[in-house]
Design a protein around this motif. Structure first.
Motif, PDB file in Angstrom:
ATOM      1  N   ALA A  14       0.300   5.315  -6.969  1.00  0.00           N
ATOM      2  CA  ALA A  14       0.838   5.113  -8.318  1.00  0.00           C
ATOM      3  C   ALA A  14       1.960   4.070  -8.289  1.00  0.00           C
ATOM      4  O   ALA A  14       2.056   3.217  -9.173  1.00  0.00           O
ATOM      5  CB  ALA A  14       1.350   6.431  -8.895  1.00  0.00           C
ATOM      6  N   VAL A  16       2.297   1.575  -6.285  1.00  0.00           N
ATOM      7  CA  VAL A  16       1.738   0.228  -6.088  1.00  0.00           C
ATOM      8  C   VAL A  16       1.320  -0.348  -7.437  1.00  0.00           C
ATOM      9  O   VAL A  16       1.551  -1.520  -7.728  1.00  0.00           O
ATOM     10  CB  VAL A  16       0.518   0.276  -5.136  1.00  0.00           C
ATOM     11  CG1 VAL A  16      -0.024  -1.120  -4.887  1.00  0.00           C
ATOM     12  CG2 VAL A  16       0.872   0.973  -3.831  1.00  0.00           C
ATOM     13  N   ALA A  17       0.727   0.520  -8.273  1.00  0.00           N
ATOM     14  CA  ALA A  17       0.183   0.068  -9.558  1.00  0.00           C
ATOM     15  C   ALA A  17       1.268  -0.397 -10.521  1.00  0.00           C
ATOM     16  O   ALA A  17       1.018  -1.252 -11.355  1.00  0.00           O
ATOM     17  CB  ALA A  17      -0.641   1.184 -10.195  1.00  0.00           C
ATOM     18  N   VAL A  18       2.472   0.175 -10.445  1.00  0.00           N
ATOM     19  CA  VAL A  18       3.513  -0.189 -11.416  1.00  0.00           C
ATOM     20  C   VAL A  18       4.470  -1.249 -10.901  1.00  0.00           C
ATOM     21  O   VAL A  18       5.365  -1.683 -11.621  1.00  0.00           O
ATOM     22  CB  VAL A  18       4.339   1.050 -11.876  1.00  0.00           C
ATOM     23  CG1 VAL A  18       3.446   2.048 -12.605  1.00  0.00           C
ATOM     24  CG2 VAL A  18       5.067   1.710 -10.715  1.00  0.00           C
ATOM     25  N   CYS A  19       4.315  -1.670  -9.647  1.00  0.00           N
ATOM     26  CA  CYS A  19       5.240  -2.651  -9.072  1.00  0.00           C
ATOM     27  C   CYS A  19       4.936  -4.048  -9.604  1.00  0.00           C
ATOM     28  O   CYS A  19       3.879  -4.606  -9.329  1.00  0.00           O
ATOM     29  CB  CYS A  19       5.139  -2.656  -7.545  1.00  0.00           C
ATOM     30  SG  CYS A  19       6.180  -3.935  -6.810  1.00  0.00           S
ATOM     31  N   PRO A  20       5.847  -4.631 -10.385  1.00  0.00           N
ATOM     32  CA  PRO A  20       5.561  -5.940 -10.972  1.00  0.00           C
ATOM     33  C   PRO A  20       5.618  -7.067  -9.943  1.00  0.00           C
ATOM     34  O   PRO A  20       5.098  -8.159 -10.183  1.00  0.00           O
ATOM     35  CB  PRO A  20       6.677  -6.117 -12.009  1.00  0.00           C
ATOM     36  CG  PRO A  20       7.800  -5.272 -11.522  1.00  0.00           C
ATOM     37  CD  PRO A  20       7.182  -4.129 -10.770  1.00  0.00           C
ATOM     38  N   GLY A  22       4.452  -6.822  -6.776  1.00  0.00           N
ATOM     39  CA  GLY A  22       3.442  -6.687  -5.724  1.00  0.00           C
ATOM     40  C   GLY A  22       4.077  -6.431  -4.368  1.00  0.00           C
ATOM     41  O   GLY A  22       3.551  -6.817  -3.330  1.00  0.00           O
ATOM     42  N   ILE A  24       4.679  -3.481  -2.985  1.00  0.00           N
ATOM     43  CA  ILE A  24       4.289  -2.239  -2.312  1.00  0.00           C
ATOM     44  C   ILE A  24       2.809  -2.301  -1.954  1.00  0.00           C
ATOM     45  O   ILE A  24       1.989  -2.829  -2.703  1.00  0.00           O
ATOM     46  CB  ILE A  24       4.545  -1.003  -3.201  1.00  0.00           C
ATOM     47  CG1 ILE A  24       5.932  -1.090  -3.850  1.00  0.00           C
ATOM     48  CG2 ILE A  24       4.421   0.288  -2.389  1.00  0.00           C
ATOM     49  CD1 ILE A  24       6.279   0.071  -4.747  1.00  0.00           C
ATOM     50  N   ASN A  43      10.643   0.986 -11.033  1.00  0.00           N
ATOM     51  CA  ASN A  43       9.467   1.592 -11.656  1.00  0.00           C
ATOM     52  C   ASN A  43       8.757   2.541 -10.695  1.00  0.00           C
ATOM     53  O   ASN A  43       8.246   3.584 -11.086  1.00  0.00           O
ATOM     54  CB  ASN A  43       8.471   0.508 -12.105  1.00  0.00           C
ATOM     55  CG  ASN A  43       8.841  -0.078 -13.456  1.00  0.00           C
ATOM     56  OD1 ASN A  43       9.780   0.391 -14.096  1.00  0.00           O
ATOM     57  ND2 ASN A  43       8.120  -1.105 -13.874  1.00  0.00           N
ATOM     58  N   VAL A  45      10.070   4.312  -8.316  1.00  0.00           N
ATOM     59  CA  VAL A  45      10.850   5.543  -8.178  1.00  0.00           C
ATOM     60  C   VAL A  45      10.542   6.464  -9.349  1.00  0.00           C
ATOM     61  O   VAL A  45      10.346   7.673  -9.181  1.00  0.00           O
ATOM     62  CB  VAL A  45      12.358   5.214  -8.134  1.00  0.00           C
ATOM     63  CG1 VAL A  45      13.190   6.484  -8.123  1.00  0.00           C
ATOM     64  CG2 VAL A  45      12.682   4.343  -6.931  1.00  0.00           C
ATOM     65  N   LYS A  46      10.448   5.854 -10.553  1.00  0.00           N
ATOM     66  CA  LYS A  46      10.224   6.648 -11.766  1.00  0.00           C
ATOM     67  C   LYS A  46       8.821   7.244 -11.815  1.00  0.00           C
ATOM     68  O   LYS A  46       8.636   8.345 -12.310  1.00  0.00           O
ATOM     69  CB  LYS A  46      10.438   5.772 -13.006  1.00  0.00           C
ATOM     70  CG  LYS A  46      11.906   5.500 -13.293  1.00  0.00           C
ATOM     71  CD  LYS A  46      12.060   4.587 -14.510  1.00  0.00           C
ATOM     72  CE  LYS A  46      13.321   3.755 -14.390  1.00  0.00           C
ATOM     73  NZ  LYS A  46      13.128   2.373 -14.879  1.00  0.00           N
ATOM     74  N   ILE A  47       7.832   6.508 -11.325  1.00  0.00           N
ATOM     75  CA  ILE A  47       6.445   6.959 -11.523  1.00  0.00           C
ATOM     76  C   ILE A  47       6.006   7.984 -10.482  1.00  0.00           C
ATOM     77  O   ILE A  47       5.056   8.736 -10.708  1.00  0.00           O
ATOM     78  CB  ILE A  47       5.465   5.747 -11.534  1.00  0.00           C
ATOM     79  CG1 ILE A  47       4.175   6.101 -12.298  1.00  0.00           C
ATOM     80  CG2 ILE A  47       5.079   5.305 -10.132  1.00  0.00           C
ATOM     81  CD1 ILE A  47       4.360   6.246 -13.773  1.00  0.00           C
ATOM     82  N   CYS A  48       6.655   8.054  -9.361  1.00  0.00           N
ATOM     83  CA  CYS A  48       6.184   8.911  -8.256  1.00  0.00           C
ATOM     84  C   CYS A  48       6.030  10.371  -8.704  1.00  0.00           C
ATOM     85  O   CYS A  48       6.986  10.972  -9.187  1.00  0.00           O
ATOM     86  CB  CYS A  48       7.132   8.828  -7.068  1.00  0.00           C
ATOM     87  SG  CYS A  48       6.560   9.864  -5.702  1.00  0.00           S
ATOM     88  N   PRO A  49       4.824  10.947  -8.544  1.00  0.00           N
ATOM     89  CA  PRO A  49       4.587  12.318  -9.024  1.00  0.00           C
ATOM     90  C   PRO A  49       5.459  13.354  -8.331  1.00  0.00           C
ATOM     91  O   PRO A  49       5.662  14.443  -8.850  1.00  0.00           O
ATOM     92  CB  PRO A  49       3.115  12.569  -8.688  1.00  0.00           C
ATOM     93  CG  PRO A  49       2.519  11.261  -8.366  1.00  0.00           C
ATOM     94  CD  PRO A  49       3.613  10.342  -7.957  1.00  0.00           C
ATOM     95  N   GLY A  51       8.473  12.436  -6.410  1.00  0.00           N
ATOM     96  CA  GLY A  51       9.840  12.011  -6.110  1.00  0.00           C
ATOM     97  C   GLY A  51      10.041  11.634  -4.657  1.00  0.00           C
ATOM     98  O   GLY A  51      11.082  11.914  -4.064  1.00  0.00           O
TER      99      GLY A  51
END
Lengths: 61, 396
Positions: A14, A16-20, A22, A24, A43, A45-49, A51
């Motif tokens: 998740a 990787v997908a939100v990293c603007p 690239g 990760i 982003n 840090v925030k998205i990680c299911p 933490g």
């Protein structure tokens, strides 16, 4: 800079997908963060299911 | 067996989208390489494993028993105040798959059709010459390699890199991705129905699901919209739910996942295409991605064969890939995306009003459209522009 708790990480990608930037990469069961290209948007840090990613105080290398 | 220096098509990622691309292209006589970065195909899963029976049957003449964990006869949706909306039929209308077996079997089908399959093999970059994707660079068992191809297909999932390498922005905004966690729980009573729980206390701008995996097991998971996340994690929300509802269950598997709930990205360029989650083909309202991955994989395999036949791998030549998915996956994504935008701004009270309006009827058309048909009928306050989209039947 971002630090990874590898004992928590479930390598779902998740972040990787939100990293603007690239910065990760999910290598099999292993997250790699390229500190050089990280733009510190947090982003991931925030998205990680769970933490597993945290902003650490260490200065950017 | 070793890697060849050149293939017609390289497919990066051996989930359902990648395997079906490889299978389709190989059946059309192309020389195909399918690579998977993990050492096993189908594991770990990142999925609730639910799929519609009709849509799966469209792709496979035979549905193998070993793919299926449970045949389900319907869906029960619980609104925030606990009101039940039931969508069911007397027949099995869907399956909860065993993805570990299903995914591996699809990769075997690709191999049987003639594709080379390599696991523990990861693409690290694209070979780009004169603005055309010409192959991949990769690493396999610690050794770097280069392989050329006329077309590279990115089937590399939510964490896709192929698109980025080709210059396509595939980054998901937090409002366009659900952050998910799931347990396989054993020792709990389950019927052959999928359960969905809604509410901002349960799963902000998302839902909790319980999909049966046999008589006393279920995939119990949660998705929460990235933009609604704070200190409390999907993992924490899921634990609260499980503690309340499945106190006696035993957790025998834990998985996490990111589910795109966006519009599709650009899906093609000179010498490349994207399929499945890599193209953000998941349904923004259900989060389901299996059938769209399969469908887009088939389209991509067909288009690859046509373009190679014509000798045109340019963006112009591959544009027909988008043309093909636009009228099916694209239209469905569009209305589901707008519906997602409508739902995420609805307070719990609004969800309850919707549930109360249809909780006395049994809905037999098990689809978002079936549900929306009833809701639109009873709730004239649903915006007309949105309602209109669900009048039309989209060919699956």
């Amino acid at each position: 800079m971002i630090s990874i708790n590898r004992y928590k990480c479930g390598y779902c990608g998740a972040c990787v997908a939100v990293c603007p930037a690239g910065a990760i990469e999910l290598v099999e069961a292993w997250i790699e963060i390229d500190g050089e290209s990280c733009v510190e948007c947090n982003n991931c840090v925030k998205i990680c299911p769970i933490g597993a990613l945290e902003v650490s105080d260490e200065p950017k290398k | 067996m070793s890697l060849k220096n050149k293939y017609d098509v390289i497919v990066v990622g051996a989930g359902p989208g990648g395997s079906m691309t490889a299978k389709t292209a190989a059946e059309k006589g192309l020389n195909v390489l399918l690579i998977e970065k993990r050492q096993e195909i189908g594991s770990p899963i990142r999925c609730a494993e639910g799929v519609g029976k009709k849509s799966l049957k469209k792709f496979f003449p035979v549905i193998k028993d070993e793919w299926i964990s449970t045949k389900m006869s319907g869906v029960r949706i619980y609104s925030p105040d606990g009101t039940l909306v039931e969508m069911s039929d007397n027949r099995a209308v869907g399956y909860v798959l065993e993805r570990k077996i299903f995914d591996r079997d699809l990769a075997c089908m690709a191999a049987d059709a003639g594709a080379d399959v390599f696991t523990k093999t990861r693409a690290t970059d694209l070979i780009i010459k004169d603005n055309f994707v010409k192959g991949i660079e990769g690493i396999r068992l610690g050794e770097r390699f280069k392989v050329e191809a006329d077309i590279v297909v990115g089937a590399d999932g939510v964490e896709s890199k192929v698109g980025r390498w080709a210059g396509i922005n595939t980054t998901l905004k937090p409002k366009d991705i659900e952050s998910g966690a799931e347990y396989l729980i054993s020792g709990i009573p389950m019927e052959d129905l999928c359960e969905i729980y809604l509410g901002n206390d349960i799963a902000p701008a998302g839902y909790v699901w319980a999909f049966p995996k046999g008589k006393n097991r279920a995939n119990v998971g949660i998705g929460i919209l990235g933009s609604k996340l704070g200190e409390k994690r999907p993992f924490d929300y899921l634990n609260e739910f499980v503690k309340r509802k499945y106190r006696d269950g035993k957790i025998i598997e834990v998985i996490y996942g990111g589910i795109p709930v966006s519009r599709p990205t650009k899906t093609f360029g000179n010498g490349m295409m994207l399929v499945g989650d890599a193209a953000r083909f998941t349904d923004p309202i259900t989060g389901g991605g299996i059938t769209n991955a399969i469908k887009s994989g088939i389209y991509a395999g067909e288009v690859a064969a046509e373009c190679i036949e014509e000798g045109d791998f340019s963006e112009g030549g591959l544009k027909k890939y988008e043309k093909r998915w636009r009228s099916t996956i694209g239209e469905e994504n569009n209305r589901s995306y707008l519906l997602k935008e409508f739902f995420i701004n609805l307070p719990d009270g609004g969800l309850d009003v919707l549930a109360h309006s249809i909780n006395k009827i049994r809905i037999t058309e098990l689809s978002v459209r079936g549900l929306m048909g009833e809701l639109i009928d009873k709730n004239p306050w649903i915006p007309t522009g949105l309602a209109k989209l669900f009048k039309k039947k989209i060919e699956k």
